[in-house]
Design an enzyme around this catalytic site. Structure first.
Site, PDB file in Angstrom:
ATOM      1  N   HIS A  84       0.844  -1.196   0.000  1.00 16.48           N
ATOM      2  CA  HIS A  84       0.000   0.000   0.000  1.00 16.48           C
ATOM      3  C   HIS A  84       0.875   1.241   0.000  1.00 16.48           C
ATOM      4  O   HIS A  84       1.861   1.315   0.731  1.00 16.48           O
ATOM      5  CB  HIS A  84      -0.908   0.041   1.228  1.00 16.48           C
ATOM      6  CG  HIS A  84      -1.746   1.279   1.291  1.00 16.48           C
ATOM      7  ND1 HIS A  84      -2.924   1.419   0.579  1.00 16.48           N
ATOM      8  CD2 HIS A  84      -1.554   2.453   1.946  1.00 16.48           C
ATOM      9  CE1 HIS A  84      -3.425   2.619   0.807  1.00 16.48           C
ATOM     10  NE2 HIS A  84      -2.618   3.269   1.624  1.00 16.48           N
ATOM     11  N   ARG A 170     -14.202  12.692   7.528  1.00 14.77           N
ATOM     12  CA  ARG A 170     -12.929  13.349   7.826  1.00 14.77           C
ATOM     13  C   ARG A 170     -12.574  14.360   6.749  1.00 14.77           C
ATOM     14  O   ARG A 170     -11.995  15.419   7.029  1.00 14.77           O
ATOM     15  CB  ARG A 170     -11.815  12.311   7.950  1.00 14.77           C
ATOM     16  CG  ARG A 170     -11.875  11.486   9.224  1.00 14.77           C
ATOM     17  CD  ARG A 170     -11.003  10.254   9.125  1.00 14.77           C
ATOM     18  NE  ARG A 170      -9.648  10.586   8.716  1.00 14.77           N
ATOM     19  CZ  ARG A 170      -8.894   9.812   7.943  1.00 14.77           C
ATOM     20  NH1 ARG A 170      -9.354   8.659   7.481  1.00 14.77           N
ATOM     21  NH2 ARG A 170      -7.682  10.181   7.617  1.00 14.77           N
TER      22      ARG A 170
END
Length: 428
Positions: A84, A170
């Protein structure tokens, strides 16, 4: 056990450690809609301001995982290992990396996302390949891992649904920067994928989310600690993102550059980081004797790429989309090209149509920026430095302004050697 949202918010507001029961309750209640967005926004802000202990972060991550399904690919005949990246400019590494690691004997279940702002998305890049599809069922992913060894696709809708809700919240409440929330967001999805090992590429610099090495190190440590707490072998490489990776930024442009790498060529920095990440992935997969540099040079990884693309409906031999308009940016003075600022180039590519401001925005497959010189090259007035690619020529002036001045750096002295890998952190 039941709590109230106000009770949990107040606990974190007052710098107290949330219990496992509190965390389980609030994440589950938010996923079900019992806790309102404004209440979760207040809790996210309290976490941003007051932080979380490692145990809290591990429990929060587990609660996110428990909000959805955990994938089980069973025995695919190879060790599973994933990677990732925290996002960068020209960060096309997944495209050559997944086939390379598969060609070395591991299986790579790479569930990826789309770009937002100046950082590109892997799925957007691959969708530039005619016919390629991002959405696969779990059965299709499993079959492709067994037959090809590499899959790059979209996450399934039931994977960590709590994270999907919180991620969107967020983004609009000024809490994106919270390290505990970033770490748990990334790791909850990776743990839910059911991989056997994970290598993290944590970007550092102007084109990265984390601008400084200490902040990037904090994030890397948080994620490797989560991996250790959940029994997932995890290694994090902190890598430079002050300059773009390779020469191309933009979807089809980056696919073409990745194919160059898979055929044994491509820019040196792109090849170097691909091999470095592959080496770490293969070590976690229990294949430390594999030689990814030799496999890459042999062309074996390109064969896997063709099979991987074809398995998802794409035509690896089809021409890639080309932008309708191309404009060249030239040097205005003599000197030595010292490199391009990653944020400026990434933002220019975004404004040309390669990226999106909102998740629902479309992207142009052919849009982006291609750098025409390498750091250390001598230039004179009129030397071509970069190309701007777009289907909408009204976008060109904005991109041109972004690349004016110091964004394409010309100096009197050669630039220092670039260290791509700045640090390595391992879970324990």
């Amino acid at each position: 056990m039941s709590f109230s949202a106000v009770e949990v918010i107040a606990a974190k507001r007052d710098c107290r450690t949330l219990s496992r029961a509190q965390i389980d309750w609030v994440v589950d209640a938010y996923t079900r809609g019992e806790v309102a967005d404004e209440q979760m926004a207040a809790l996210a802000m309290a976490i941003l301001l007051n932080g979380m202990e490692p145990g809290e972060i591990a429990h929060w991550t587990q609660a996110m995982i428990d909000s959805g399904e955990v994938l089980d690919f069973g025995d695919v005949g190879r060790p599973l290992v994933d990677k990732h990246s925290t996002g960068g400019v020209g960060d096309k590494i997944t495209l050559p990396l997944a086939p390379l690691v598969a060609a070395c004997g591991a299986a790579v279940p790479q569930l990826s996302g789309r770009g937002l702002g100046h950082t590109g998305g892997t799925l957007d890049k691959l969708e530039a390949v005619p016919g390629w599809r991002a959405s696969l069922t779990t059965d299709e992913i499993t079959a492709q891992l067994r037959e090809v060894g590499a899959v790059v696709c979209a996450t399934t809708p039931t994977l960590a649904p709590a994270d999907k809700r919180l991620y969107a919240l967020r983004d609009v409440t000024g809490t994106v920067e919270s390290v505990p929330l970033i770490a748990s967001s990334i790791m909850s999805k990776k743990l839910a994928e059911g991989t056997g090992g994970l290598v993290l590429d944590v970007k550092v610099g102007s084109g990265a989310f984390m601008k400084t090495l200490p902040r990037a190190g904090e994030l890397a440590d948080a994620m490797t600690a989560i991996g250790a707490a959940h029994g997932l072998p995890t290694t994090a490489l902190l890598t430079d993102m002050s300059r773009p990776l390779g020469r191309c930024v933009g979807n089809a442009l980056e696919v073409a550059e990745s194919v160059e790498v898979l055929r044994g060529g491509g820019p040196a920095d792109l090849v170097s980081l691909t091999v470095a990440l592959a080496t770490e992935m293969l070590a976690l997969a229990g294949l430390p004797d594999a030689d990814p540099a030799a496999v890459l040079a042999s062309g074996a990884a390109y064969d896997v790429w063709e099979r991987m693309i074809a398995a998802q409906g794409g035509d690896p031999s089809a021409p890639l989309p080309v932008a309708a308009h191309v404009e060249t940016v030239v040097a205005e003075r003599s000197g030595i090209f010292a490199g391009a600022d990653a944020l400026a180039v990434g933002t220019a590519a975004w404004k040309l149509g390669a990226g999106r401001a909102r998740k629902e925005d479309p992207v142009q497959a052919g849009a982006g920026v291609r750098l025409l010189v390498d750091p250390g090259d001598e230039v004179r007035p009129g030397t071509p430095l970069a190309e701007l690619h777009t289907d909408d020529d009204a976008r060109l002036p904005t991109a041109r302004r972004l690349l004016a001045g110091a964004a394409l750096m010309i100096t009197t002295d050669p630039p220092p050697e670039r260290d791509l890998v700045l640090d390595v952190r391992r879970g324990s």
